[in-house]
Design an enzyme around this catalytic site. Structure first.
Site, PDB file in Angstrom:
ATOM      1  N   ARG A 246      18.935  22.861  34.325  1.00  0.00           N
ATOM      2  CA  ARG A 246      18.687  23.620  33.064  1.00  0.00           C
ATOM      3  C   ARG A 246      17.933  22.410  32.174  1.00  0.00           C
ATOM      4  O   ARG A 246      17.048  22.982  31.245  1.00  0.00           O
ATOM      5  CB  ARG A 246      19.944  24.024  32.643  1.00  0.00           C
TER       6      ARG A 246
ATOM      7  N   SER B  94      27.655  36.200  38.250  1.00  0.00           N
ATOM      8  CA  SER B  94      26.503  35.046  38.631  1.00  0.00           C
ATOM      9  C   SER B  94      25.872  34.670  37.372  1.00  0.00           C
ATOM     10  O   SER B  94      25.162  35.199  36.589  1.00  0.00           O
ATOM     11  CB  SER B  94      25.259  35.937  39.361  1.00  0.00           C
TER      12      SER B  94
ATOM     13  N   ARG C  60      18.327  34.396  51.336  1.00  0.00           N
ATOM     14  CA  ARG C  60      19.262  34.901  50.106  1.00  0.00           C
ATOM     15  C   ARG C  60      18.462  36.003  49.280  1.00  0.00           C
ATOM     16  O   ARG C  60      17.485  36.039  49.227  1.00  0.00           O
ATOM     17  CB  ARG C  60      19.612  33.484  49.111  1.00  0.00           C
TER      18      ARG C  60
ATOM     19  N   SER D 209      24.142  22.001  38.052  1.00  0.00           N
ATOM     20  CA  SER D 209      23.667  23.093  37.252  1.00  0.00           C
ATOM     21  C   SER D 209      22.964  22.336  35.982  1.00  0.00           C
ATOM     22  O   SER D 209      22.055  23.065  35.497  1.00  0.00           O
ATOM     23  CB  SER D 209      24.643  23.902  36.873  1.00  0.00           C
TER      24      SER D 209
ATOM     25  N   ARG E 261      29.394  31.319  53.477  1.00  0.00           N
ATOM     26  CA  ARG E 261      30.659  30.370  53.467  1.00  0.00           C
ATOM     27  C   ARG E 261      31.878  30.752  53.905  1.00  0.00           C
ATOM     28  O   ARG E 261      32.625  29.919  54.396  1.00  0.00           O
ATOM     29  CB  ARG E 261      30.610  29.983  51.814  1.00  0.00           C
TER      30      ARG E 261
ATOM     31  N   ASP F  41      32.023  27.290  44.065  1.00  0.00           N
ATOM     32  CA  ASP F  41      31.613  26.572  45.135  1.00  0.00           C
ATOM     33  C   ASP F  41      32.379  25.653  45.529  1.00  0.00           C
ATOM     34  O   ASP F  41      32.182  24.780  46.475  1.00  0.00           O
ATOM     35  CB  ASP F  41      30.370  25.705  44.362  1.00  0.00           C
TER      36      ASP F  41
ATOM     37  N   GLN G 127      23.549  32.596  37.828  1.00  0.00           N
ATOM     38  CA  GLN G 127      22.207  32.213  37.905  1.00  0.00           C
ATOM     39  C   GLN G 127      21.422  33.583  37.429  1.00  0.00           C
ATOM     40  O   GLN G 127      20.288  33.484  36.881  1.00  0.00           O
ATOM     41  CB  GLN G 127      21.624  32.113  39.327  1.00  0.00           C
TER      42      GLN G 127
HETATM   43  O1  LIG Z   1      23.978  28.707  37.662  1.00  0.00           O
HETATM   44  C1  LIG Z   1      24.071  27.743  38.309  1.00  0.00           C
HETATM   45  O2  LIG Z   1      24.018  26.692  38.139  1.00  0.00           O
HETATM   46  C2  LIG Z   1      24.997  28.086  39.628  1.00  0.00           C
HETATM   47  C3  LIG Z   1      25.702  29.412  39.641  1.00  0.00           C
HETATM   48  C4  LIG Z   1      26.582  29.745  40.794  1.00  0.00           C
HETATM   49  O3  LIG Z   1      25.444  30.680  41.505  1.00  0.00           O
HETATM   50  P1  LIG Z   1      25.707  32.361  41.423  1.00  0.00           P
HETATM   51  O4  LIG Z   1      25.230  32.390  40.003  1.00  0.00           O
HETATM   52  O5  LIG Z   1      24.828  32.726  42.299  1.00  0.00           O
HETATM   53  O6  LIG Z   1      27.008  32.540  41.366  1.00  0.00           O
HETATM   54  C5  LIG Z   1      26.637  28.659  41.653  1.00  0.00           C
HETATM   55  O7  LIG Z   1      27.342  29.058  43.013  1.00  0.00           O
HETATM   56  C6  LIG Z   1      25.588  27.607  41.921  1.00  0.00           C
HETATM   57  O8  LIG Z   1      25.940  26.517  42.814  1.00  0.00           O
HETATM   58  C7  LIG Z   1      25.062  27.030  40.523  1.00  0.00           C
HETATM   59  C1  LIG Z   2      25.571  27.703  45.770  1.00  0.00           C
HETATM   60  C2  LIG Z   2      25.029  26.616  45.581  1.00  0.00           C
HETATM   61  O1  LIG Z   2      23.894  26.299  44.976  1.00  0.00           O
HETATM   62  P1  LIG Z   2      22.759  27.123  44.803  1.00  0.00           P
HETATM   63  O2  LIG Z   2      22.999  28.650  44.539  1.00  0.00           O
HETATM   64  O3  LIG Z   2      21.597  26.634  43.699  1.00  0.00           O
HETATM   65  O4  LIG Z   2      21.663  26.945  46.046  1.00  0.00           O
HETATM   66  C3  LIG Z   2      25.912  25.445  45.617  1.00  0.00           C
HETATM   67  O5  LIG Z   2      25.524  24.184  45.214  1.00  0.00           O
HETATM   68  O6  LIG Z   2      26.918  25.352  46.047  1.00  0.00           O
END
Ligand SMILES: O=C(O)C1=C[C@@H](OP(=O)(O)O)[C@@H](O)[C@H](O)C1
Ligand SMILES: C=C(OP(=O)(O)O)C(=O)O
Length: 449
Positions: free
Chosen positions: A33, A174, A129, A29, A358, A327, A176
């Site tokens: 960034r 989330s 996705r 992560s 998952r 995760d 993300q």
């Molecule tokens: O912001 C990030 O770096 C991440 C956020 C998570 O996803 P979500 O935002 O979909 O929960 C995680 O599952 C992913 O591996 C990394």
């Molecule tokens: C959910 C994951 O990654 P990403 O969403 O970035 O594909 C992960 O690394 O478990």
């Protein structure tokens, strides 16, 4: 690479004690960034300890396509010569983010308030996705998106020529989505506000502050309210990426279930928005210590010491912890198989929209290996068999999902019969040295059907 190359079948057999030191790679992560904010800053950002997994390499390539100069100096040392907020160039190629949800969603946010057009795609997993969770808030800034039905990639984003700031409550937990909105907010005038009911990983907020953005997080009755002042000049930084707790989870969990193991995993980032798994494991009775606790680069860090834990107990995982270990549920379900009693995991609908579904991927593979699992839309229960009574012996589908592949290989290290995965290739997205690292500790991994 994963999704494009040939499948790499892998197997894992019961092994003697796992011992020694496991130096896991940099945090995925934080690595994404560092590259993206480096590209949006003025001057040269220097990064050490960058994760050189395929997901992050795809983000590095994307930043070059948007005009940043990204240089690999070897040994995890990278530099990024940024173009400044609003300075992204229009890419002349489709941006392929491979397997990475984080990569594509954050980059869409980062370009959405600049008047350029970019088309994004990924592998077979990423192209399934959901992207509307990001394009819905980006539309509020004035960006347009045109993708496949159901808001899937490939997708073209037309950045807003005249962006307006946004106040947005994330409908699902989330990081993300939160990060995409914050990155888009950089390019809009005025204040962009993101509200999240449940706190998710806060690396974007910490790093934006480090780059000089005016960003404030406050707790309120609605949840966490994050306010960012738009159109800052971000100043290049030196970033030392901490090691990834989500990768550390694999040698930690292996050590807990393989008899007589004793493994040291140094320098692990223990940001509370990421460390939920380790808390839960300790509640289950794991012999897991935090040694040498300290702070590095604004993030809490410790050395983890994990030892064989013969008396693990199943647990009801507090759903309030879900975001801080999202995760890690696949590998937790493997540890749960070796515990006495049921491990109940609720409030985890998000697990169904990761690189794979998952819950389904783990439930199917665990059942094939002799473990009883129940599941519903946002919950699952693993009925533990206790140490020494996990049959194993099956081949599991990894569904282009690194965490599923690694979790089943960990299962094989302590099950009565070897466990195989149809494709270990995706492991390279987040943990390219998984195989040699686990082998050095004493694991018996092999390639081939
Ligand atoms: O912001 C990030 O770096 C991440 C956020 C998570 O996803 P979500 O935002 O979909 O929960 C995680 O599952 C992913 O591996 C990394
Ligand atoms: C959910 C994951 O990654 P990403 O969403 O970035 O594909 C992960 O690394 O478990």
């Amino acid at each position: 690479m994963s999704g494009h190359g040939h499948p790499i079948p892998m197997s894992s057999a019961r092994c003697g004690p796992l011992t020694g030191r496991a130096d896991v790679p940099g945090d995925k992560s934080i690595s994404h960034r560092a590259l993206i904010l480096g590209a949006l800053a003025v001057g040269e950002t220097r990064i050490t300890g960058l994760l050189e997994g395929q997901d992050v390499l795809d983000t590095a390539r994307a930043m070059r396509a948007f005009g940043a100069e990204v240089t690999d100096h070897g040994g995890g040392a990278w530099s990024v010569h940024g173009v400044g907020v609003g300075g992204f160039a229009e890419p002349d190629q489709v941006i392929d983010c491979g397997n990475s949800g984080t990569g594509v969603r954050l980059i869409m946010g980062a370009m959405a308030t600049t008047p350029i057009t970019a088309t994004f795609t990924g592998d077979a997993s990423l192209n399934k996705r959901p992207m509307a969770r990001v394009t819905d808030p980006l539309a509020l800034f004035g960006a347009q998106s045109h993708g496949r039905s159901g808001g899937r990639l490939p997708m073209t984003i037309i950045g807003a020529a005249d962006p307006v700031p946004v106040r947005y409550s994330t409908p699902m937990p989330s990081a993300q989505v939160k990060s995409a909105v914050l990155l888009a907010g950089l390019g809009a005038p005025g204040e962009t506000v993101v509200i999240e009911r449940e706190a998710t990983r806060d690396h974007s907020e910490r790093m934006l502050a480090g780059f000089g953005a005016d960003i404030v997080s406050e707790e309120s009755a609605e949840g966490r309210v994050i306010t960012l002042k738009g159109q800052p000049e971000l100043r290049a930084q030196s970033i030392e990426v901490p090691r990834d707790p989500s990768s550390a989870a694999f040698p930690v969990c292996a050590a807990l279930i393989v008899p007589d193991s004793d493994v040291l995993i140094p320098n692990i980032g223990l940001n509370p928005t990421r460390a939920g798994l380790f808390t839960i494991l300790r509640e289950m009775g794991a012999d897991l210590l935090y040694e040498n606790e300290r702070e590095e680069g604004g993030e809490p860090v410790a050395d983890l010491r994990a030892r064989f834990s013969p008396d693990l107990k199943g647990i009801e995982v507090d759903p309030a912890r879900a975001a801080s270990m999202i995760d890690e549920y696949p590998v937790l379900s493997v540890v749960a198989a070796f515990a006495e009693g049921a491990t109940v995991m609720r409030g985890v609908a998000e697990l169904r929209v990761k690189e794979s579904d998952r819950i389904d991927a783990m439930a199917t593979g665990l059942r094939a290996n002799g473990i009883e699992v129940e599941d519903g839309p946002d919950w699952w229960i693993v009925h533990g068999r206790g140490h020494g009574d996990v049959p194993g012996g099956a081949t599991c589908a990894s569904h282009l999902d690194h965490r599923i592949a690694m979790s089943f290989l960990i299962l094989g290290m302590a099950a009565n019969a070897p466990v195989s995965v149809d494709d270990g290739g995706p492991i390279a997205t987040s943990f390219p040295i998984f195989e040699p690292l686990m082998a050095r500790l004493g694991a018996r991994l092999s390639r081939g059907a």
